[in-house]
Design an enzyme around this catalytic site. Sequence first.
Site, PDB file in Angstrom:
ATOM      1  N   SER A 255       8.056   5.156   5.328  1.00 34.08           N
ATOM      2  CA  SER A 255       9.120   4.361   4.720  1.00 34.08           C
ATOM      3  C   SER A 255       8.845   4.198   3.229  1.00 34.08           C
ATOM      4  CB  SER A 255       9.229   3.007   5.420  1.00 34.08           C
ATOM      5  OG  SER A 255       7.963   2.538   5.819  1.00 34.08           O
TER       6      SER A 255
ATOM      7  N   ASP B 265       0.847  -1.186   0.000  1.00 36.94           N
ATOM      8  CA  ASP B 265       0.000   0.000   0.000  1.00 36.94           C
ATOM      9  C   ASP B 265       0.887   1.241   0.000  1.00 36.94           C
ATOM     10  OD1 ASP B 265      -1.905  -1.948   0.469  1.00 36.94           O
ATOM     11  OD2 ASP B 265      -2.825  -0.928   2.168  1.00 36.94           O
TER      12      ASP B 265
ATOM     13  N   HIS C 177       5.209  -7.150  -0.049  1.00 37.30           N
ATOM     14  CA  HIS C 177       4.993  -8.486  -0.601  1.00 37.30           C
ATOM     15  C   HIS C 177       5.769  -8.710  -1.904  1.00 37.30           C
ATOM     16  CE1 HIS C 177       1.464  -9.355   2.075  1.00 37.30           C
ATOM     17  NE2 HIS C 177       1.479  -8.036   2.141  1.00 37.30           N
TER      18      HIS C 177
END
Length: 300
Positions: free
Chosen positions: A256, A113, A169
């Site tokens: 981040s 995301d 991921h």
Amino acid sequence: MIKIYNRETKQYDIEQVAGGKLLNTLYTTGRGKLGLELLVKRKIYSALTGFFCDRKISRKTIKGFAEKFSIDINECENNMEDFNNFNDFFARKLKPSARNFEKAQEKLLSPGDGRLQAWESIDTEKLLQIKGMTYSLSELLQNDKLAQDYNGGTYLILRLCPVDYHRFHFFDSGKCMETHKIKGEYYSVNPVALKKIPELFCRNKREYSIFKTDNFGDVIYIEVGATSVGSIIQTYTPGKRVSRGDEKGFFKFGGSTVLLIFKKNMVKIDDDIIQQTEKGFETRVLAGDIIGNCMNKKTK
């Protein structure tokens, strides 16, 4: 004010920035810059923040944070009362149904995301940080030979805010090699900071690995820490085969960034993302969203 492109509405949303006033003070005022150099960019600030977020007392901040930034707790594997501390909530896992990676193999999917920008046909000596500021891939990786292999390729920046889901991921099946760790500072990755700190990604703490994908060739997968990010946690096993959607790792508290670098003629990014990048805007995406296509289905 930070405007983010919404692919569904085709309009711009205003980003809610956690600690926005503090960021502006730190990066745009003389007194703030002094505090930035003495404390914030150094590990001690992130270590202290991380220490608090690991303590049980930090649980009290979870409900207010989730409500203020409209975080959908129903997506989480755990209930609100199950989180032991704020970092436990920050690095929350989601239900499998919350993010869908089950899409055609030729589709490039977002690894997490965040807010996405993408550049094609890159000059690895002049990667764009923000208008008027560039840096080199060789400096980012501290590896001249590896950087040369990606000239003319495609570069993606996925910026994660503190309000985002902070696990990242694998966007394809394949094998990911060992992680290389590079020490650095802890500057914010917010656009306010990107405008003020030259070569910011090259100065921050970061880690990278080579992801040998089944459909997109060898991709450089980089995680960059930032203010209050005490740790980048890798949860994958180097050299072990993975499937698309498998977790690679997660960040502890703070903003981040995930960076992806593809070799030349391996991927075509969706036009709307490229167009918004050219205009200077980021595009909001979720893990598993389609963001491009493979240019060579027979890639090995």
